[in-house]
Design a protein around this motif. Structure first.
Motif, mmCIF file in Angstrom:
data_model
loop_
_atom_site.group_PDB
_atom_site.id
_atom_site.type_symbol
_atom_site.label_atom_id
_atom_site.label_comp_id
_atom_site.label_asym_id
_atom_site.label_seq_id
_atom_site.Cartn_x
_atom_site.Cartn_y
_atom_site.Cartn_z
ATOM 1 N N MET A 1 1.125 -1.242 -0.058
ATOM 2 C CA MET A 1 0.066 -0.097 0.143
ATOM 3 C C MET A 1 0.753 1.261 -0.002
ATOM 4 S SD MET A 1 -3.094 1.000 2.645
ATOM 5 C CE MET A 1 -3.035 2.525 3.196
ATOM 6 N N PRO A 2 0.724 1.997 -0.869
ATOM 7 C CA PRO A 2 1.491 3.352 -0.936
ATOM 8 C C PRO A 2 1.113 4.320 0.491
ATOM 9 C CG PRO A 2 -0.347 3.457 -2.476
ATOM 10 C CD PRO A 2 -0.515 2.262 -1.701
ATOM 11 N N HIS A 3 2.255 5.096 0.606
ATOM 12 C CA HIS A 3 2.305 5.986 1.693
ATOM 13 C C HIS A 3 2.410 7.353 1.390
ATOM 14 C CE1 HIS A 3 4.608 2.603 3.375
ATOM 15 N NE2 HIS A 3 3.927 2.763 4.331
ATOM 16 N N PHE A 4 2.684 7.642 0.091
ATOM 17 C CA PHE A 4 2.536 8.832 -0.597
ATOM 18 C C PHE A 4 2.372 9.142 -1.958
ATOM 19 C CE2 PHE A 4 6.869 7.787 -0.865
ATOM 20 C CZ PHE A 4 7.238 7.994 -1.995
ATOM 21 N N LEU A 5 1.690 10.072 -2.541
ATOM 22 C CA LEU A 5 1.315 10.307 -3.739
ATOM 23 C C LEU A 5 1.988 11.128 -4.608
ATOM 24 C CD1 LEU A 5 -2.730 10.631 -3.651
ATOM 25 C CD2 LEU A 5 -1.420 8.638 -4.143
ATOM 26 N N ILE A 6 2.282 11.079 -5.809
ATOM 27 C CA ILE A 6 3.070 11.752 -6.786
ATOM 28 C C ILE A 6 1.990 12.300 -7.760
ATOM 29 C CG2 ILE A 6 5.188 12.045 -8.379
ATOM 30 C CD1 ILE A 6 6.252 9.579 -6.690
ATOM 31 N N HIS A 7 1.962 13.567 -7.922
ATOM 32 C CA HIS A 7 0.941 14.160 -8.713
ATOM 33 C C HIS A 7 1.403 14.110 -10.329
ATOM 34 C CE1 HIS A 7 -0.684 15.746 -4.927
ATOM 35 N NE2 HIS A 7 -1.684 15.338 -5.479
ATOM 36 N N ASN A 8 2.717 14.268 -10.449
ATOM 37 C CA ASN A 8 3.244 14.236 -11.770
ATOM 38 C C ASN A 8 4.693 13.986 -12.032
ATOM 39 O OD1 ASN A 8 4.828 16.181 -13.883
ATOM 40 N ND2 ASN A 8 2.685 16.514 -14.537
ATOM 41 N N LYS A 9 4.905 13.302 -13.111
ATOM 42 C CA LYS A 9 6.416 12.690 -13.241
ATOM 43 C C LYS A 9 7.466 13.877 -12.831
ATOM 44 C CE LYS A 9 5.094 8.657 -14.981
ATOM 45 N NZ LYS A 9 5.240 7.108 -14.268
ATOM 46 N N ASN A 10 7.323 14.929 -13.180
ATOM 47 C CA ASN A 10 8.535 16.121 -12.830
ATOM 48 C C ASN A 10 8.353 16.647 -11.315
ATOM 49 O OD1 ASN A 10 9.011 16.076 -15.711
ATOM 50 N ND2 ASN A 10 7.179 17.179 -16.110
ATOM 51 N N ASP A 11 7.465 16.083 -10.572
ATOM 52 C CA ASP A 11 7.448 16.518 -9.163
ATOM 53 C C ASP A 11 8.697 16.262 -8.574
ATOM 54 O OD1 ASP A 11 4.986 17.346 -9.722
ATOM 55 O OD2 ASP A 11 3.833 16.184 -8.386
ATOM 56 N N ASN A 12 9.183 16.716 -7.571
ATOM 57 C CA ASN A 12 10.257 16.665 -6.505
ATOM 58 C C ASN A 12 9.742 16.427 -5.193
ATOM 59 O OD1 ASN A 12 10.256 19.198 -6.082
ATOM 60 N ND2 ASN A 12 12.021 19.859 -7.287
ATOM 61 N N VAL A 13 8.429 16.381 -5.043
ATOM 62 C CA VAL A 13 7.689 15.993 -3.648
ATOM 63 C C VAL A 13 6.764 15.240 -3.912
ATOM 64 C CG1 VAL A 13 8.601 18.313 -2.626
ATOM 65 C CG2 VAL A 13 6.522 18.126 -3.624
ATOM 66 N N GLY A 14 6.471 14.246 -2.859
ATOM 67 C CA GLY A 14 5.333 13.491 -3.004
ATOM 68 C C GLY A 14 4.278 13.988 -1.838
ATOM 69 N N VAL A 15 3.139 13.582 -1.673
ATOM 70 C CA VAL A 15 2.068 14.082 -0.620
ATOM 71 C C VAL A 15 1.845 12.787 0.230
ATOM 72 C CG1 VAL A 15 0.000 14.974 -0.002
ATOM 73 C CG2 VAL A 15 1.165 16.070 -1.901
ATOM 74 N N ALA A 16 1.981 12.937 1.673
ATOM 75 C CA ALA A 16 1.650 11.612 2.704
ATOM 76 C C ALA A 16 0.123 11.556 2.572
ATOM 77 C CB ALA A 16 2.218 11.910 3.829
ATOM 78 N N ILE A 17 -0.232 10.185 2.166
ATOM 79 C CA ILE A 17 -1.488 9.759 2.382
ATOM 80 C C ILE A 17 -1.843 8.994 3.798
ATOM 81 C CG2 ILE A 17 -2.042 10.201 -0.023
ATOM 82 C CD1 ILE A 17 -1.679 6.821 -0.313
ATOM 83 N N THR A 18 -0.943 9.171 4.488
ATOM 84 C CA THR A 18 -0.900 8.421 5.804
ATOM 85 C C THR A 18 0.216 9.040 6.616
ATOM 86 O OG1 THR A 18 -0.948 6.410 7.156
ATOM 87 C CG2 THR A 18 0.757 6.662 5.213
ATOM 88 N N ASP A 19 0.098 9.153 7.959
ATOM 89 C CA ASP A 19 1.101 9.789 8.669
ATOM 90 C C ASP A 19 2.258 8.805 8.670
ATOM 91 O OD1 ASP A 19 -0.319 11.806 9.868
ATOM 92 O OD2 ASP A 19 -1.001 10.526 11.451
ATOM 93 N N ILE A 20 3.483 9.334 8.357
ATOM 94 C CA ILE A 20 4.854 8.787 8.139
ATOM 95 C C ILE A 20 5.682 8.964 9.266
ATOM 96 C CG2 ILE A 20 6.780 8.661 6.563
ATOM 97 C CD1 ILE A 20 4.804 9.409 4.376
ATOM 98 N N LYS A 21 6.448 8.035 9.826
ATOM 99 C CA LYS A 21 7.379 7.948 10.913
ATOM 100 C C LYS A 21 8.549 7.980 10.596
ATOM 101 C CE LYS A 21 3.978 7.787 14.131
ATOM 102 N NZ LYS A 21 3.751 9.132 14.604
ATOM 103 N N ALA A 22 9.425 8.770 11.463
ATOM 104 C CA ALA A 22 11.062 9.132 10.710
ATOM 105 C C ALA A 22 11.471 7.507 10.979
ATOM 106 C CB ALA A 22 11.724 9.711 11.799
ATOM 107 N N GLY A 23 12.377 7.378 9.820
ATOM 108 C CA GLY A 23 13.087 5.923 9.783
ATOM 109 C C GLY A 23 12.324 4.982 8.768
ATOM 110 N N GLU A 24 10.835 5.501 8.907
ATOM 111 C CA GLU A 24 9.970 4.223 7.821
ATOM 112 C C GLU A 24 10.596 4.130 6.598
ATOM 113 O OE1 GLU A 24 5.392 3.535 7.689
ATOM 114 O OE2 GLU A 24 6.017 5.340 8.579
ATOM 115 N N GLU A 25 10.453 3.298 6.021
ATOM 116 C CA GLU A 25 10.714 2.839 4.565
ATOM 117 C C GLU A 25 9.340 3.122 3.811
ATOM 118 O OE1 GLU A 25 13.414 2.244 1.276
ATOM 119 O OE2 GLU A 25 13.826 1.993 3.511
#
Length: 100
Positions: A1-25
């Motif tokens: 299951m994905p943790h973040f979404l990327i809106h466009n192939k040129n983006d250099n940021v993704g948007v978290a769709i769940t809380d993400i913890k430091a150190g988590e892959e």
């Protein structure tokens, strides 16, 4: 299951769709075609709806979301780092502040 979404192939940021913890892959997915995106190790906790860096950014580099520039890095940002008001200046906010 994905943790973040990327809106466009040129983006250099993704948007978290769940809380993400430091150190988590975490793994992303491209919205355009639902193709698997990169796997990244989160450097910081990243709250739901906030951005995660997909690339290393230098101070002054353009932050791209939705395939469009949304701001500039105000300091170095590493892959997997939380991207928010503490390390970027928004194009929208910057234009508004200049007009005041």
């Amino acid at each position: 299951m994905p943790h973040f979404l990327i809106h466009n192939k040129n983006d250099n940021v993704g948007v978290a769709i769940t809380d993400i913890k430091a150190g988590e892959e975490v793994e992303g997915v491209y919205i355009e075609d639902m193709a698997k995106g990169p796997k990244i190790k989160a450097i910081n906790d990243i709250p739901l709806g906030h951005k995660i860096a997909l690339n290393n950014l230098k101070q002054g580099d353009t932050v791209i979301k939705y395939g469009r520039p949304i701001g500039s890095a105000i300091k170095e940002i590493k892959i997997g780092e939380h991207v928010h008001v503490h390390n970027i200046r928004s194009n929208r906010w910057g234009k508004w502040r200049k007009s005041q």
